[in-house]
Design a protein around this motif. Sequence first.
Motif, short mmCIF file in Angstrom:
data_model
loop_
_atom_site.label_atom_id
_atom_site.label_comp_id
_atom_site.label_asym_id
_atom_site.label_seq_id
_atom_site.Cartn_x
_atom_site.Cartn_y
_atom_site.Cartn_z
N SER A 83 0.57 -1.43 -0.20
CA SER A 83 -0.16 -0.24 0.08
C SER A 83 0.58 0.89 -0.10
O SER A 83 0.64 1.95 -0.26
CB SER A 83 -1.19 -0.43 1.13
N LYS A 84 2.24 2.02 0.88
CA LYS A 84 2.73 2.40 0.54
C LYS A 84 4.10 1.82 0.32
O LYS A 84 4.99 1.70 1.53
CB LYS A 84 2.58 3.25 2.01
N ILE A 85 5.70 2.52 0.04
CA ILE A 85 6.57 2.98 0.47
C ILE A 85 6.96 3.92 0.35
O ILE A 85 7.27 4.55 -0.08
CB ILE A 85 7.93 2.31 -1.05
N THR A 86 8.18 3.41 1.71
CA THR A 86 8.87 4.75 2.36
C THR A 86 10.33 5.24 2.61
O THR A 86 10.51 4.20 2.71
CB THR A 86 7.59 5.16 3.30
N SER A 87 10.84 6.48 1.50
CA SER A 87 12.19 6.02 1.67
C SER A 87 12.99 5.78 3.51
O SER A 87 11.62 6.98 3.99
CB SER A 87 12.77 7.31 0.77
N GLU A 88 13.74 5.48 3.24
CA GLU A 88 14.33 5.63 5.07
C GLU A 88 16.13 5.77 4.78
O GLU A 88 16.62 6.10 4.21
CB GLU A 88 14.10 4.44 5.82
N LYS A 89 16.45 5.84 5.77
CA LYS A 89 17.61 6.57 5.90
C LYS A 89 19.10 5.20 6.05
O LYS A 89 19.21 4.63 6.99
CB LYS A 89 18.47 7.33 7.07
N ALA A 90 19.89 5.69 4.57
CA ALA A 90 20.03 3.94 4.76
C ALA A 90 21.44 3.70 5.66
O ALA A 90 21.58 4.47 5.94
CB ALA A 90 20.89 3.44 3.68
N SER A 91 22.28 2.06 5.75
CA SER A 91 23.79 2.63 6.79
C SER A 91 24.78 3.00 6.42
O SER A 91 25.65 3.59 6.87
CB SER A 91 23.75 0.63 6.60
N GLY A 92 25.05 3.56 4.68
CA GLY A 92 25.98 4.48 4.60
C GLY A 92 26.81 2.81 3.79
O GLY A 92 27.91 3.24 3.79
N ALA A 93 26.61 1.96 3.37
CA ALA A 93 27.74 0.43 3.72
C ALA A 93 27.78 0.37 2.06
O ALA A 93 27.27 0.82 1.37
CB ALA A 93 26.83 -0.08 4.80
N GLY A 94 28.54 0.34 2.22
CA GLY A 94 29.50 -0.06 0.57
C GLY A 94 29.54 1.23 -0.13
O GLY A 94 30.13 2.14 0.29
N ASP A 95 29.63 1.08 -0.91
CA ASP A 95 29.86 1.95 -2.75
C ASP A 95 28.20 3.17 -2.66
O ASP A 95 28.59 4.41 -2.82
CB ASP A 95 29.71 1.65 -4.18
N GLU A 96 26.76 2.67 -2.34
CA GLU A 96 26.13 2.96 -2.79
C GLU A 96 25.09 2.07 -1.61
O GLU A 96 24.63 0.90 -1.99
CB GLU A 96 25.91 3.72 -3.65
N SER A 97 24.21 2.62 -0.67
CA SER A 97 23.08 2.11 -0.15
C SER A 97 22.14 2.82 -0.57
O SER A 97 21.73 4.55 -0.42
CB SER A 97 23.32 1.78 1.53
#
Length: 258
Positions: A185-199
């Motif tokens: 019903s909904k997708i919400t962006s969240e703060k990523a871990s910052g791991a790897g080259d991009e997350s």
Amino acid sequence: MKRSSGARMSVTVAVSVLSLALVTGCSDDGSDDSKDSASSGSASSSSPTTAAKAYSAAELEKLLLAQGEIKGYKVTSGDDTLPASKSVLKNIDKAECEPVAYAMAALPPGDTDASASNSVTEDAPTDAASEGDFAEAFNLTGTYVGLSSYEGDGAEKAFKAVSDGITACSGGFGFTADGTATKISKITSEKASGAGDESVAFAVDSGADGESGTFHTEVVRHGSTIATYYSVNFSSLTTGKAYDVPAAVIDAQGAKLK
């Protein structure tokens, strides 16, 4: 598949991706400090300075976390619950949402045959169970981990497809898995871990067979390899408590991909 509160609290079964973890109950873990609906992710580099090695499926299997490599968690193959191929997810009603759906099912979000997956679940707190505190005993987070590897710029394209899909599919989408119609019903962006080259990280509100819940996913690119993490928290399905993809799982798996 029919469910009961007891079935959803089974500690022997991780997330059933075939109904987006609404079947036998797995867990996603979250905290207010790690969430940020205004930020969809972070990237240290959108393209690596040197060509990264593309792994085969057999090599990815060896790069997955194994039992004993992450303290406080049980690692299992996930063969009984993880979908074997993308064909399991049917009737995805928006093409741009396909990479998002695949990431949630520990399947490659991009076009590749090189993939591997397993499940990593927190150990049950035996003291709580012995004292009859069942809500706390099932306050566990289970995570489906998927690895996929790509030639050339395939990993960058796969990561972008997920990132773009989060925005394009924010209003939700539907699909069928194992005969069960599921509605995001909904997708919400969240703060990523910052791991790897991009997350990038996101939460979905999902429902099937009259039940619903919120589940969390993070996608991390390590050179030519994409790691996906889909988490569910057993207890939160009934308590509604917040949780995120466990940082310990992301860190431990990331360490094996360096």
